[in-house]
Design an enzyme around this catalytic site. Structure first.
Site, PDB file in Angstrom:
ATOM      1  N   GLU A 169      -6.412  -3.511  -5.303  1.00 47.56           N
ATOM      2  CA  GLU A 169      -5.398  -2.446  -5.292  1.00 47.56           C
ATOM      3  C   GLU A 169      -4.351  -2.588  -6.390  1.00 47.56           C
ATOM      4  OE1 GLU A 169      -6.080  -4.563  -3.002  1.00 47.56           O
ATOM      5  OE2 GLU A 169      -4.338  -5.618  -2.220  1.00 47.56           O
TER       6      GLU A 169
ATOM      7  N   ASP B 204      13.417  15.346  -1.768  1.00 48.25           N
ATOM      8  CA  ASP B 204      12.910  15.252  -0.397  1.00 48.25           C
ATOM      9  C   ASP B 204      13.444  16.370   0.499  1.00 48.25           C
ATOM     10  OD1 ASP B 204      11.886  12.990  -1.499  1.00 48.25           O
ATOM     11  OD2 ASP B 204      13.226  11.605  -0.457  1.00 48.25           O
TER      12      ASP B 204
ATOM     13  N   GLY C 171      -2.764 -11.330   3.275  1.00 46.53           N
ATOM     14  CA  GLY C 171      -1.636 -11.821   4.066  1.00 46.53           C
ATOM     15  C   GLY C 171      -1.321 -13.255   3.704  1.00 46.53           C
TER      16      GLY C 171
ATOM     17  N   HIS D  79      -7.565  -8.887  -5.208  1.00 41.49           N
ATOM     18  CA  HIS D  79      -6.833  -7.677  -4.789  1.00 41.49           C
ATOM     19  C   HIS D  79      -7.226  -6.496  -5.666  1.00 41.49           C
ATOM     20  CE1 HIS D  79      -4.025  -9.435  -1.878  1.00 41.49           C
ATOM     21  NE2 HIS D  79      -4.162 -10.532  -2.598  1.00 41.49           N
TER      22      HIS D  79
ATOM     23  N   LYS E  45       6.231   9.429  -2.162  1.00 44.14           N
ATOM     24  CA  LYS E  45       7.098  10.254  -3.023  1.00 44.14           C
ATOM     25  C   LYS E  45       6.306  11.190  -3.951  1.00 44.14           C
ATOM     26  CE  LYS E  45      11.432  10.809  -4.555  1.00 44.14           C
ATOM     27  NZ  LYS E  45      12.603  10.925  -3.677  1.00 44.14           N
TER      28      LYS E  45
ATOM     29  N   CYS F  62      -8.875 -10.521   0.440  1.00 43.96           N
ATOM     30  CA  CYS F  62      -8.175 -11.806   0.393  1.00 43.96           C
ATOM     31  C   CYS F  62      -8.110 -12.444   1.785  1.00 43.96           C
ATOM     32  CB  CYS F  62      -6.798 -11.618  -0.245  1.00 43.96           C
ATOM     33  SG  CYS F  62      -6.082 -13.167  -0.795  1.00 43.96           S
ATOM     34  N   TYR F  63      -6.935 -12.525   2.398  1.00 46.71           N
ATOM     35  CA  TYR F  63      -6.872 -13.059   3.766  1.00 46.71           C
ATOM     36  C   TYR F  63      -7.839 -12.278   4.673  1.00 46.71           C
ATOM     37  CZ  TYR F  63      -5.000 -14.345   8.342  1.00 46.71           C
ATOM     38  OH  TYR F  63      -4.877 -14.789   9.634  1.00 46.71           O
TER      39      TYR F  63
END
Ligand code: XMP
Length: 523
Positions: free
Chosen positions: A182, A237, A59, A180, A379, A86-87
């Site tokens: 990710e 979708d 964040g 991070h 998606k 992180c944060y």
């Protein structure tokens, strides 16, 4: 579907730009997770959610600021593993008795950094530091950093700017990293998540087969024996939502396919044949070409075109839906990225939902309740579900197509003649792309017919026909895009084919504008 029956992981969002990527990595590991903004995560929420593990996201705030975001204390008392990023690491360290220091020039790190392991080992890092270099590339983005770990924590790895880049209290299964894991620039990040969910005892029970079964049960519970209507566009979708609903409730579902006369070559026939004839869905083919093209006659302003189409679409949908007696529900293919309430420090949700072509506002107007069976999916998960439901790849892998259709690929006035030329040119172009095996590499490709005629020579004669522009872009989400770098031979061959095969076009150009500053569509 009852997602509570799955092992659930809770991601507490502190406003990082990349929180959604955490969810992506976890879903890839067949772990069910949800992102919730920290403001919403109260003690009661935690009890109800009953997570098997928790992740604190990064964040933009500083833990040293009075009133900066925190998780509830209860998070630490539930006996479940926690990973702070992180944060999230800094919050965890400070909450549990460690120290955080403000960033100074020497210790702030942005971008690529390398972490080296400490003496203490942990299963969190199984598979790390294996390539012989003795270090791992990670992606850092921090000003502040932990200066003293909380009691009970060991240091597992350090980087030049973060002496406590990886910390762990293995007894409590609390882990915290400054970088991070990710993002793609932490190449071994997925392994770290895999290790974390393994340590937390996740079994990887989030599969599309399981999702399908549970989604069907949930739809049945929600709608009972009431009729449901669905606006079918032929896009991924709405197609997957319709196929899933049909699996669940069969003939209680009626789809309305609005044909506004602005579709591509054979598109309406293909969609109707696929859903009505092949999959036995009840599909109303609303043939409203005259209405739409009539009202668009003489209109050249792009926004006016869009407004006319949007308004007529709602009117038409409502007209057909009213014929379905007792309809109480409206099905929509809303996806998870549309419903995530992102933490936004500028206020308001950060996700912009395109409203042009959905039936927004209709549910209230018609007193309908919403059925949104794809609300939990990203998606690519929707595509996987589509395959699970037996939809052909030609539907699942389709390029996006805008609600206003060819109207916004026909700058200036729309005429039937121009639409016909455009359809033919587009079909040749897409055929070329498929033949060269490029369709799946390209996010979206189409032809726009330009409102100019130019002079040419064919055989011994002079021509005075339309010019067209080919567009092909790469993109991740349509928000930014780059033009696709075709080989010149491909472009030359395609131009020749279009001019030879499509009467009415004598000049072909290739649009090499990126987005921004351009947009993908021409209008
Ligand atoms: P732009 O042209 O804004 O397009 O760069 C980004 C993506 O959105 C699609 N698009 C639309 N989709 N209704 C839709 O459903 C619309 O009105 C609309 N306008 C643009 C466009 O095709 C591209 O994929």
């Amino acid at each position: 579907m009852n997602t509570a029956e799955h092992d659930r992981l809770l991601i507490i969002d502190f406003g990082s730009q990349v929180t959604q990527l955490i969810a992506r990595r976890l879903r890839e590991l067949n772990v069910y997770c949800e992102i919730h903004p920290y403001q919403k995560v109260t003690d009661a929420f935690l009890t109800e959610f009953a997570p098997k593990a928790i992740i604190f996201s990064g964040g933009p705030d500083s833990v040293m600021r009075e009133g900066s975001p925190r998780p509830p204390k209860k998070a630490y008392e539930m006996g479940v593993p926690i990973l702070g990023i992180c944060y999230g690491q800094q919050v965890m360290m400070q909450d549990l008795g460690g120290k955080v220091e403000a960033g100074e020039h020497a210790t702030a790190e942005f971008g690529r950094a390398y972490v080296t392991p400490s003496e203490t080992r942990s299963d969190l890092l199984a598979g790390w530091f294996m390539d012989g270099s003795g270090r791992e590339q990670v992606w850092m983005s921090h000003g502040d950093h932990v200066s003293e770990v909380a009691p009970g924590f060991d240091v597992l790895g350090t980087s030049p700017g973060a002496p406590f880049a990886i910390t762990a209290d293995t007894d409590r299964r609390f882990y915290a990293v400054q970088f991070h894991p990710e993002v793609h620039h932490t190449p071994n990040g997925k392994t770290l998540y895999q290790n974390f969910v393994q340590l937390a005892g996740f079994t990887g029970d989030w599969t599309m087969g399981a999702y399908r079964e549970e989604a069907i049960r949930k739809i049945k519970d929600q709608v009972g024996d009431k009729p449901v209507i669905c606006a079918l566009s032929g896009g991924v979708d709405s197609s997957v939502a319709a196929a899933l609903l049909h699996d669940a409730i069969g003939d209680q579902l009626t789809c309305v396919f609005v044909d506004h006369g602005l579709l591509r070559m054979n598109e309406a026939e293909e969609v109707v044949a696929m859903f009505r004839d092949h999959m036995n869905l009840r599909v109303i083919h609303a043939q409203e070409q005259e209405l739409f093209l009539g009202e668009l006659d003489g209109v050249s302003d792009p926004e006016t075109k869009r407004k006319i189409i949007g308004r007529l679409f709602i009117d038409v949908f409502q007209k057909y839906a009213n014929q379905i007696e007792g309809a109480e529900f409206l099905a929509q293919g809303t996806l998870y990225p549309d419903v995530i309430e992102s933490v936004s420090f500028s206020g308001g949700p950060s996700v912009t939902i395109k409203s042009h072509h959905n039936v927004g506002g209709l549910p209230e107007k018609m007193g309908l309740k919403l059925v949104e069976p794809l609300r939990e999916l990203f998606k690519d998960e929707v595509r996987a579900l589509g395959r699970e439901l037996g939809l052909p790849d030609s539907f699942i892998g389709r390029h996006p197509f805008p609600g206003p259709g060819l109207a916004i690929r026909c700058p200036g006035e729309i005429t039937r003649e121009k639409l016909e030329i455009l359809r033919k040119a587009d079909a040749v172009y897409i055929d070329q792309i498929r033949k060269h095996g490029l369709y799946d590499e390209i996010w979206q490709a189409f032809v726009a017919i330009l409102p100019v005629r130019t002079v040419g020579v064919m055989g011994d004669g002079r021509t005075y026909d339309y010019a067209c522009a080919l567009r092909a872009v790469t993109s991740v989400d349509g928000m930014t895009a780059d033009y696709y770098p075709f080989e010149h031979d491909f472009l030359g061959e395609t131009a020749t084919r279009i001019i030879n095969e499509v009467k009415g076009i004598n000049r072909v150009t290739y649009d090499i504008t990126s987005k921004p500053p351009g947009t993908i569509e021409w209008e």
